[in-house]
Design a protein around this motif. Structure first.
Motif, PDB file in Angstrom:
ATOM      1  N   ARG A  25       0.825  -1.205   0.000  1.00  0.00           N
ATOM      2  CA  ARG A  25       0.000   0.000   0.000  1.00  0.00           C
ATOM      3  C   ARG A  25       0.865   1.264   0.000  1.00  0.00           C
ATOM      4  NH1 ARG A  25      -5.093   0.525   1.844  1.00  0.00           N
ATOM      5  NH2 ARG A  25      -4.901  -1.415   3.066  1.00  0.00           N
ATOM      6  N   GLN A  29       1.234   4.047  -2.845  1.00  0.00           N
ATOM      7  CA  GLN A  29       0.867   5.434  -2.547  1.00  0.00           C
ATOM      8  C   GLN A  29       1.994   6.387  -2.925  1.00  0.00           C
ATOM      9  OE1 GLN A  29      -0.118   5.024   1.625  1.00  0.00           O
ATOM     10  NE2 GLN A  29      -2.317   4.882   1.221  1.00  0.00           N
ATOM     11  N   LEU A  51      -6.894  -2.768  -3.291  1.00  0.00           N
ATOM     12  CA  LEU A  51      -6.004  -1.615  -3.388  1.00  0.00           C
ATOM     13  C   LEU A  51      -6.209  -0.865  -4.696  1.00  0.00           C
ATOM     14  CD1 LEU A  51      -2.746  -3.090  -1.816  1.00  0.00           C
ATOM     15  CD2 LEU A  51      -4.383  -1.531  -0.766  1.00  0.00           C
ATOM     16  N   GLU A  54      -8.830   1.614  -4.522  1.00  0.00           N
ATOM     17  CA  GLU A  54      -8.427   2.868  -3.884  1.00  0.00           C
ATOM     18  C   GLU A  54      -7.627   3.752  -4.842  1.00  0.00           C
ATOM     19  OE1 GLU A  54      -6.322   2.043  -0.249  1.00  0.00           O
ATOM     20  OE2 GLU A  54      -7.737   0.485   0.366  1.00  0.00           O
TER      21      GLU A  54
END
Length: 248
Positions: A25, A29, A51, A54
């Motif tokens: 993650r 990011q 994920l 997102e």
């Protein structure tokens, strides 16, 4: 799915839960195209899809570090899709011991072999298979997830917080061996842009330690991510936790 926008490509083993999943993650990011590796395809795909929902650049890949064929297949898939690997986080690890057996001499040889198969031999075989792809990257990073429990100095010092923690000797020794592998590989690659480091995630609240721990999972992933994104002026061949050098 080739990467054409200049993004780095990372692979995190044991990426379906806990610190591994959080490492995926945080790397994603940071804009890194991250391969979430797991032994179980369904679990890896499910974690990657969550994920992706997102908006994160995550891709599932099957990789069992104890299976030579699986490692080879993953290496070929990465080569075909991406042509290189910028970051390898060797996160997969196990504790295969009965913690109720508190004496090191009581631990079974089977537990020792199972532990080393994943925590040491699996890391070595995976790294060896992916090294040609790491060498195709401009400046690759290898992060080996170790533990303070690997520290022989800390285990030998009566004032150390881990001095009395000798109940999982195979795990502890496997991480000591992992640290040794880190030092040797870093030395081999010392004249290249590749940096190799071992990290202690901290005493993290995860399934592996039955929810015990002092820090949360995001903090536990931070050192791995920091070393994965280490700059050109960063050290190689170290053992670190949140920027602090730990004793071997």
């Amino acid at each position: 799915m080739s990467i054409s926008n200049g993004s780095k490509v990372a692979l995190v083993t044991g990426g379906t839960r806990g610190i591994g999943l959080e490492t995926v993650r945080q790397l994603a990011q940071a804009g890194v195209h991250t391969l979430l590796a797991g032994r179980d395809r369904a679990k890896a795909v499910d974690a990657a899809l969550k994920l992706q929902a997102e908006g994160l650049p995550v891709e599932a890949i099957v990789l069992d570090v104890t299976d030579a064929a699986s490692i080879d297949a993953a290496a070929k898939e990465i080569e075909r899709k991406h042509g290189r690997l910028d970051i390898l986080v060797n996160n997969a690890g196990i504790i295969a011991e009965d913690r109720s057996l508190t004496k090191p001499s009581q631990q079974s040889l089977a537990a020792w072999r199972e532990t080393f198969d994943t925590n040491v031999f699996g890391v070595i075989e995976t790294t060896k298979a992916l090294l040609p792809l790491l060498q195709q990257a401009p400046a690759a990073r290898v992060v080996n997830v170790s533990s303070l429990l690997a520290s022989l100095a800390a285990h030998s010092e009566p004032t150390s917080p881990i001095y009395d923690f000798k109940i999982i000797p195979a795990y502890n020794a496997s991480k000591s061996a992992l640290n040794s592998w880190t030092v040797h590989l870093a030395y081999e690659l010392r004249d290249t842009p590749i940096k190799v480091n071992a990290v202690h995630p901290g005493y993290v609240k995860t399934d592996m330690n039955a929810g015990e721990g002092e820090i949360d999972i995001p903090t536990g992933a931070k050192t791995s991510v920091d070393m994965a994104l280490l700059g050109a002026d960063g050290a190689s061949g170290g053992f670190v936790y949140l920027g602090e050098t730990l004793p071997w």
